[in-house]
Design an enzyme around this catalytic site. Structure first.
Site, PDB file in Angstrom:
ATOM      1  CG  ASP A   1     -69.378-129.897  -5.488  1.00 49.70           C
ATOM      2  OD1 ASP A   1     -69.273-129.052  -6.415  1.00 49.70           O
ATOM      3  OD2 ASP A   1     -68.435-130.253  -4.752  1.00 49.70           O
TER       4      ASP A   1
ATOM      5  CE1 TYR B   1     -68.567-123.918   1.126  1.00 49.98           C
ATOM      6  CE2 TYR B   1     -66.226-122.621   0.956  1.00 49.98           C
ATOM      7  CZ  TYR B   1     -67.598-122.810   0.388  1.00 49.98           C
ATOM      8  OH  TYR B   1     -67.328-122.706  -0.986  1.00 49.98           O
TER       9      TYR B   1
END
Length: 314
Positions: free
Chosen positions: A64, A133
């Site tokens: 994003d 992540y």
């Protein structure tokens, strides 16, 4: 025309490993009128290869706006002749030449680290086994290191009150979410997208005070899954911060998960603390099988459920 693996006929499939600072990007995916990582990369490829049209890249995990990547993986099918001509008269390989040439045309917030012919059956998206992540927070009373302001979030911006976070409570609450679940409570709904994921690891720790400057005392999440749905990681972080700040009990994130619906108490943490650290793939001999399994799972999900194709946005 493409073959059974989706590779264009007469082309060489190239794997690109890259990193980027997501601060000034509207995310990975190309969008009209917006600056995106995909747009910059594809424009750069077309320029250095002198192609009439930009090639289409396939990414391991779409990120994003504001999210960074240190270990992003992309594949792109390039004309074999253009690939072979990259070294010119130099002794470099085509991959080495492509990395050097891209460095001359890409903006400084995107760096291609390596480029090489992909093994048979490779697909950056569907062959991926795990996506790793990290999310970094600072709960220092006076605020975080100003030199890390683009990739470390002040805990107060993630929903914490002033004071140190209870990392042990955050870790316990997060570990309870690991496994195969419907993460609808932590995902922004998208038509045609399943919210079932396998969260392989979700743990929190604090870096030691003896760590190098800029790293000392950070509160860091390690989040690993087969794939992620939209805003999932940042919502998971928000739930953990609510526990770490004492606003919610350790059991609360698991209760939210079980409800299978968005809870207004879950704050989506700011994007800039999130970094795609790496993507894991199987050994070369199992790449094609992995792609078949991943594609079959997506197709199977699309039939019985009102939402189908998995997203990888975070």
């Amino acid at each position: 025309m493409t073959d059974a693996g989706g590779q264009e006929a007469g082309a060489v499939r190239v794997r690109l490993d890259l990193g980027y600072d997501g601060t000034a990007f509207a995310g990975w995916a190309r969008q009209p009128g917006l600056r995106t990582v995909q747009g910059e990369l594809e424009t750069g490829l077309a320029r250095v290869l002198r192609l009439p049209e930009a090639p289409t890249t396939v990414v391991a995990g779409r990120t994003d706006a504001g999210v960074h990547a240190r270990g992003q993986v992309v594949h792109v099918d390039l004309p074999r002749a253009a690939w072979g001509q990259l070294p010119g008269r130099s002794a470099r390989t085509p991959g080495e030449s492509l990395v050097t040439r891209l460095a001359g045309v890409l903006p400084p917030d995107v760096v291609v680290v390596s480029a090489s012919p992909a093994p048979d059956g490779f697909d950056a998206r569907f062959a991926a086994l795990r996506r790793h992540y990290a999310y970094r927070l600072s709960d220092r009373p006076g605020g975080g290191d100003p030199l890390r302001r683009h990739d470390v979030v002040d805990a107060r911006r993630a929903g914490s009150a002033r004071g140190r976070l209870d990392v042990a409570a955050m870790d316990a609450a997060s570990a309870a979410l690991e496994g195969l679940h419907d993460f609808a409570a932590f995902c922004r709904p998208r038509e045609g997208a399943t919210t079932t994921r396998t969260l392989l690891r979700y743990r929190w720790s604090r870096t030691p005070d003896s760590a190098p400057a800029g790293e000392a005392g950070l509160v860091v999440a390690e989040v690993v899954a087969d794939a992620f749905c939209h805003s999932m990681v940042r919502a998971l972080v928000g739930a953990a911060v609510a526990v770490g700040s004492g606003r919610r009990p350790v059991e609360w994130p698991a209760q939210v998960l079980a409800s299978a619906r968005r809870d207004p108490g879950v704050t989506v943490a700011p994007a800039h603390g999130l970094v795609l650290e790496r993507v894991d793939y199987p050994e070369d001999s199992r790449l094609a099988l992995r792609v078949l399994q991943a594609r079959a799972r997506r197709d199977d999900e699309a039939v019985p459920h009102p939402v189908g194709r998995a997203q990888q946005d975070v």
